[in-house]
Design a protein around this motif. Structure first.
Motif: not given
Length: 110
Positions: A58, A60, A65, A84, A89, A91, A98
């Motif tokens: 991820c 972030h 993932l 995630c 989050r 994706i 995102h």
């Protein structure tokens, strides 16, 4: 398989590798490395069973993932996303970006 959303080339999967993945059923996935050593997640998802490739981590906070849930978002074009598992989050599998999704669980506000 040949290109990621950003245009970087992948190692081509053999027909045997693709067959083994497809035998896993819907939302099958595998982690592979690009020619440059970048770890990538290949996922077959969506109603049409399209293949997608995104970074395996991820963007972030670097969470893997590989164990993320594959979901279809109702109001997003080409809506296959991976969630995630660390921060929730979304994706977008077609773009690797995102996705802000208003219907997400309120506890996932990171």
């Amino acid at each position: 398989l040949g290109l990621m959303a950003d245009g970087s080339l992948l190692r081509v999967l053999t027909s045997e590798q693709v067959a083994a993945l497809e035998a896993q059923g819907p939302n099958c996935r595998a982690t592979i490395k690009s020619r440059t050593g970048r770890e990538l997640l290949v996922v077959r998802a969506g109603a049409e069973g399209r293949w997608h490739c995104v970074d395996a981590l991820c963007h972030h906070m670097g969470a893997p993932l590989t164990d993320g849930e594959v979901v279809q978002l109702p109001d997003v074009e080409d809506a296959a996303c991976i969630v995630c598992p660390q921060h929730g989050r979304y994706i977008h599998l077609a773009t690797g970006e995102h996705v802000e999704y208003a219907g997400r669980d309120p506890q996932d506000r990171h």
